[in-house]
Enzyme design. Structure first.
Site, PDB file in Angstrom:
ATOM      1  N   LYS A 121      -7.570  -4.650  13.546  1.00  0.00           N
ATOM      2  CA  LYS A 121      -5.936  -4.055  14.083  1.00  0.00           C
ATOM      3  C   LYS A 121      -5.691  -5.111  15.471  1.00  0.00           C
ATOM      4  O   LYS A 121      -4.761  -5.203  15.575  1.00  0.00           O
ATOM      5  CB  LYS A 121      -6.102  -2.654  14.294  1.00  0.00           C
ATOM      6  CG  LYS A 121      -6.356  -1.853  13.056  1.00  0.00           C
ATOM      7  CD  LYS A 121      -5.056  -2.120  12.162  1.00  0.00           C
ATOM      8  CE  LYS A 121      -5.295  -1.197  10.830  1.00  0.00           C
ATOM      9  NZ  LYS A 121      -3.989  -1.234   9.983  1.00  0.00           N
ATOM     10  N   SER A 133       1.087   3.794  -2.346  1.00  0.00           N
ATOM     11  CA  SER A 133       0.766   4.715  -3.504  1.00  0.00           C
ATOM     12  C   SER A 133       0.704   5.902  -2.711  1.00  0.00           C
ATOM     13  O   SER A 133       0.415   7.050  -3.680  1.00  0.00           O
ATOM     14  CB  SER A 133      -0.269   4.088  -4.209  1.00  0.00           C
ATOM     15  OG  SER A 133      -1.454   3.835  -3.715  1.00  0.00           O
ATOM     16  N   ASN A 166       1.338  -2.572   5.401  1.00  0.00           N
ATOM     17  CA  ASN A 166       0.806  -1.039   5.602  1.00  0.00           C
ATOM     18  C   ASN A 166      -0.514  -1.046   5.032  1.00  0.00           C
ATOM     19  O   ASN A 166      -1.450  -0.343   5.429  1.00  0.00           O
ATOM     20  CB  ASN A 166       1.873  -0.102   5.284  1.00  0.00           C
ATOM     21  CG  ASN A 166       1.218   1.332   4.903  1.00  0.00           C
ATOM     22  OD1 ASN A 166       0.870   1.976   5.688  1.00  0.00           O
ATOM     23  ND2 ASN A 166       0.399   1.621   3.746  1.00  0.00           N
ATOM     24  N   GLY A 181       0.811  -1.150  -0.139  1.00  0.00           N
ATOM     25  CA  GLY A 181       0.074  -0.200  -0.041  1.00  0.00           C
ATOM     26  C   GLY A 181       0.763   1.358  -0.062  1.00  0.00           C
ATOM     27  O   GLY A 181       0.610   2.088   0.700  1.00  0.00           O
ATOM     28  N   ALA A 209     -11.517  -4.769  15.271  1.00  0.00           N
ATOM     29  CA  ALA A 209     -10.971  -5.922  15.215  1.00  0.00           C
ATOM     30  C   ALA A 209      -9.928  -6.435  14.315  1.00  0.00           C
ATOM     31  O   ALA A 209      -8.883  -7.360  14.592  1.00  0.00           O
ATOM     32  CB  ALA A 209     -12.285  -6.860  14.876  1.00  0.00           C
ATOM     33  N   TYR A 233     -12.696  -2.644  11.836  1.00  0.00           N
ATOM     34  CA  TYR A 233     -11.476  -1.864  11.735  1.00  0.00           C
ATOM     35  C   TYR A 233     -10.891  -2.312  13.062  1.00  0.00           C
ATOM     36  O   TYR A 233      -9.503  -2.800  12.960  1.00  0.00           O
ATOM     37  CB  TYR A 233     -11.890  -0.619  11.418  1.00  0.00           C
ATOM     38  CG  TYR A 233     -10.400   0.159  11.276  1.00  0.00           C
ATOM     39  CD1 TYR A 233      -9.559   0.110  10.205  1.00  0.00           C
ATOM     40  CD2 TYR A 233      -9.847   0.852  12.432  1.00  0.00           C
ATOM     41  CE1 TYR A 233      -8.381   0.941   9.814  1.00  0.00           C
ATOM     42  CE2 TYR A 233      -8.566   1.615  12.229  1.00  0.00           C
ATOM     43  CZ  TYR A 233      -7.945   1.603  10.975  1.00  0.00           C
ATOM     44  OH  TYR A 233      -6.687   2.137  10.822  1.00  0.00           O
TER      45      TYR A 233
HETATM   46  N1  LIG Z   1      -4.664   7.711   8.748  1.00  0.00           N
HETATM   47  C1  LIG Z   1      -4.901   7.430   9.950  1.00  0.00           C
HETATM   48  O1  LIG Z   1      -5.328   7.972  10.858  1.00  0.00           O
HETATM   49  C2  LIG Z   1      -4.280   5.860  10.419  1.00  0.00           C
HETATM   50  C3  LIG Z   1      -4.178   5.708  11.746  1.00  0.00           C
HETATM   51  C4  LIG Z   1      -3.838   4.456  12.395  1.00  0.00           C
HETATM   52  C5  LIG Z   1      -3.405   3.563  11.512  1.00  0.00           C
HETATM   53  N2  LIG Z   1      -3.656   3.878  10.147  1.00  0.00           N
HETATM   54  C6  LIG Z   1      -3.130   2.580   9.409  1.00  0.00           C
HETATM   55  O2  LIG Z   1      -2.058   2.950   8.348  1.00  0.00           O
HETATM   56  C7  LIG Z   1      -2.304   2.308   7.316  1.00  0.00           C
HETATM   57  C8  LIG Z   1      -2.356   3.439   5.874  1.00  0.00           C
HETATM   58  O3  LIG Z   1      -3.302   4.220   6.371  1.00  0.00           O
HETATM   59  P1  LIG Z   1      -3.426   5.449   5.275  1.00  0.00           P
HETATM   60  O4  LIG Z   1      -3.832   6.497   5.964  1.00  0.00           O
HETATM   61  O5  LIG Z   1      -2.023   5.812   4.715  1.00  0.00           O
HETATM   62  O6  LIG Z   1      -4.505   4.991   4.321  1.00  0.00           O
HETATM   63  P2  LIG Z   1      -4.802   5.593   2.650  1.00  0.00           P
HETATM   64  O7  LIG Z   1      -4.338   7.001   2.519  1.00  0.00           O
HETATM   65  O8  LIG Z   1      -5.873   5.316   2.517  1.00  0.00           O
HETATM   66  O9  LIG Z   1      -3.721   4.505   1.896  1.00  0.00           O
HETATM   67  C9  LIG Z   1      -3.937   3.291   1.830  1.00  0.00           C
HETATM   68  C10 LIG Z   1      -2.859   2.632   0.762  1.00  0.00           C
HETATM   69  O10 LIG Z   1      -3.108   1.015   0.985  1.00  0.00           O
HETATM   70  C11 LIG Z   1      -3.594   0.832  -0.504  1.00  0.00           C
HETATM   71  N3  LIG Z   1      -4.523  -0.295  -0.370  1.00  0.00           N
HETATM   72  C12 LIG Z   1      -5.556  -0.252   0.321  1.00  0.00           C
HETATM   73  N4  LIG Z   1      -6.339  -1.422  -0.164  1.00  0.00           N
HETATM   74  C13 LIG Z   1      -5.255  -2.062  -0.687  1.00  0.00           C
HETATM   75  C14 LIG Z   1      -5.418  -3.453  -1.286  1.00  0.00           C
HETATM   76  N5  LIG Z   1      -6.411  -4.508  -1.134  1.00  0.00           N
HETATM   77  N6  LIG Z   1      -4.285  -4.074  -1.795  1.00  0.00           N
HETATM   78  C15 LIG Z   1      -3.376  -3.350  -2.221  1.00  0.00           C
HETATM   79  N7  LIG Z   1      -3.080  -2.035  -1.524  1.00  0.00           N
HETATM   80  C16 LIG Z   1      -4.378  -1.557  -0.906  1.00  0.00           C
HETATM   81  C17 LIG Z   1      -3.881   2.332  -1.062  1.00  0.00           C
HETATM   82  O11 LIG Z   1      -3.871   1.869  -2.654  1.00  0.00           O
HETATM   83  P3  LIG Z   1      -5.188   1.431  -3.578  1.00  0.00           P
HETATM   84  O12 LIG Z   1      -6.266   2.035  -3.079  1.00  0.00           O
HETATM   85  O13 LIG Z   1      -4.832   1.954  -4.868  1.00  0.00           O
HETATM   86  O14 LIG Z   1      -5.119  -0.041  -3.398  1.00  0.00           O
HETATM   87  C18 LIG Z   1      -3.077   3.125  -0.682  1.00  0.00           C
HETATM   88  O15 LIG Z   1      -1.660   3.047  -1.279  1.00  0.00           O
HETATM   89  C19 LIG Z   1      -3.441   1.639   7.238  1.00  0.00           C
HETATM   90  O16 LIG Z   1      -3.182   0.237   7.578  1.00  0.00           O
HETATM   91  C20 LIG Z   1      -4.269   2.319   8.253  1.00  0.00           C
HETATM   92  O17 LIG Z   1      -5.145   1.340   8.926  1.00  0.00           O
HETATM   93  C21 LIG Z   1      -4.054   4.942   9.524  1.00  0.00           C
END
Ligand SMILES: NC(=O)c1ccc[n+]([C@@H]2O[C@H](COP(=O)([O-])OP(=O)(O)OC[C@H]3O[C@@H](n4cnc5c(N)ncnc54)[C@H](OP(=O)(O)O)[C@@H]3O)[C@@H](O)[C@H]2O)c1
Length: 242
Positions: A154, A10, A84, A8, A152, A150
Site C-alpha cells: 500500500k 465481486s 480496488n 475486484g 509495503a 501488505y
Molecule cells: N477491509 C478493510 O479493512 C480495508 C481497509 C483498507 C483498505 N482496504 C482495501 O480495499 C480493497 C478491497 O478490500 P475488501 O475489504 O473489499 O476485500 P475483499 O472483501 O476481500 O474483496 C476483494 C475483492 O478483490 C478481488 N480480488 C482479489 N484478488 C484478486 C485478483 N488477483 N484478481 C482479481 N480480483 C481479485 C476479490 O475477488 P476474487 O477473490 O474472486 O478474485 C474481491 O472481489 C483492497 O485493496 C484492500 O486492501 C480494505
C-alpha cells in the site's frame, strides 16, 4: 455516459463501488477471479454492467481485462480505473513465507501498476482526460504488526499515485489514492476479536468503517469538481490516524 473500470468488484468494497457507480449512471465493468451471486444479480439488473474473469497481478490477464472491458463499452470512452482488487494475509515477517509476500505484492502493487498502465494507454489513444483511483490503506503509512508485505504494497501504491500524478497532469489525468481505515468486510475478518475491539476503542468515531463511508469519496474524485486534485492520498478512517 462514462465508462469506469473497477478491479475486484465481486464483493466487499469493490462491489459497493460498482453498485454506487451504477446507481449514479456510470457504465461499469469489473473483474474478479470468481463470480458471485451479486454479480449475476447486477448483470440481470443493469445493461451497462459487465463482469470479466481475470486475475489481477497476472500481466497478460490484466491487459486482456482492460481490452475486453473497452471492447464491450464500444463507443463509450473510458473515464476512470479504480484499482480496488487486493488481498491481505497476516503473519510476522520472520516466519512469513516469501512466496506469500510475492503473491501479495503481485496482486496489490504490480496488478495496480499494470492496470494503471493499461488505462493510461487507453487515455492516450482516446486523447482524453481521465481518472485513476488507487484503493490504498492507512496501513501503508502507519504500518501494522503482522502486515509487513501488505503495508509495503500500500505504501508502494501511494508512491505510484504521486509519480503518475506528476507524469500525467498535463494531459488532465488525475491519479489519487483513497486510504480507508479498518472496514467491516471479509478482508478484515483476519483480525482477531481482541484486535477489532482495540481498533474500535482507538477510533474517535468509535466504530469500524463501512463501505458506504468510502463510496461518496469515489464519486467526488470522479466528478468535475475534483479536476485539480491529483497525487493525493485521501484518508477515510474515523480519525484513527489523527
Ligand atoms: N477491509 C478493510 O479493512 C480495508 C481497509 C483498507 C483498505 N482496504 C482495501 O480495499 C480493497 C478491497 O478490500 P475488501 O475489504 O473489499 O476485500 P475483499 O472483501 O476481500 O474483496 C476483494 C475483492 O478483490 C478481488 N480480488 C482479489 N484478488 C484478486 C485478483 N488477483 N484478481 C482479481 N480480483 C481479485 C476479490 O475477488 P476474487 O477473490 O474472486 O478474485 C474481491 O472481489 C483492497 O485493496 C484492500 O486492501 C480494505
Amino acid at each position: 455516459m462514462k465508462h469506469v473500470i473497477v478491479s475486484g468488484g465481486s464483493r466487499g468494497l469493490g462491489l459497493a463501488i460498482v453498485k454506487h457507480l451504477l446507481e449514479e449512471g456510470y457504465m461499469v465493468s469489473t473483474c474478479s477471479r470468481a463470480k458471485t451471486s451479486e454479480i449475476d444479480q447486477l448483470t440481470s439488473q443493469y445493461p451497462y454492467f459487465q463482469w470479466f474473469q481475470a486475475e489481477i497481478g497476472n500481466a497478460a490477464q490484466t491487459a486482456l481485462f482492460v481490452k475486453q472491458a473497452c471492447d464491450w463499452a464500444k463507443e463509450t470512452q473510458l473515464w476512470a480505473i479504480i484499482n480496488n482488487a487486493g488481498i491481505a494475509k497476516e503473519g510476522i515477517l520472520a516466519t512469513f513465507p516469501n512466496i506469500e509476500s510475492d503473491t501479495l505484492l503481485q496482486v496489490n502493487l504490480h496488478g495496480a501498476l499494470y492496470l494503471a498502465r493499461e488505462a493510461l494507454r487507453v487515455f492516450l489513444r482516446q486523447n482524453s482526460a481521465g481518472r485513476i483511483i488507487n484503493i490504498s490503506s492507512i496501513i501503508g503509512s502507519r504500518g501494522y504488526t503482522g502486515l509487513a508485505a501488505y503495508s509495503a504494497s500500500k505504501a508502494g501504491l501511494d508512491g505510484l499515485t504521486r509519480a503518475l500524478a506528476r507524469e500525467n497532469g498535463r494531459r488532465n489525468i488525475t491519479i489519487n489514492s483513497i486510504a480507508p481505515g479498518y472496514l467491516d468486510t471479509e478482508m478484515s475478518s483476519i483480525l482477531s476479536d481482541k484486535k477489532r475491539d482495540q481498533i474500535i476503542r482507538r477510533t474517535p468515531m468509535h466504530r469500524l468503517g463501512t463501505v458506504e463511508d468510502i463510496t461518496p469519496a469515489i464519486s467526488f474524485l470522479l466528478s468535475d469538481g475534483a479536476a485539480f486534485i491529483t497525487g493525493q492520498t485521501l484518508t477515510i478512517d474515523g480519525g484513527i490516524t489523527t
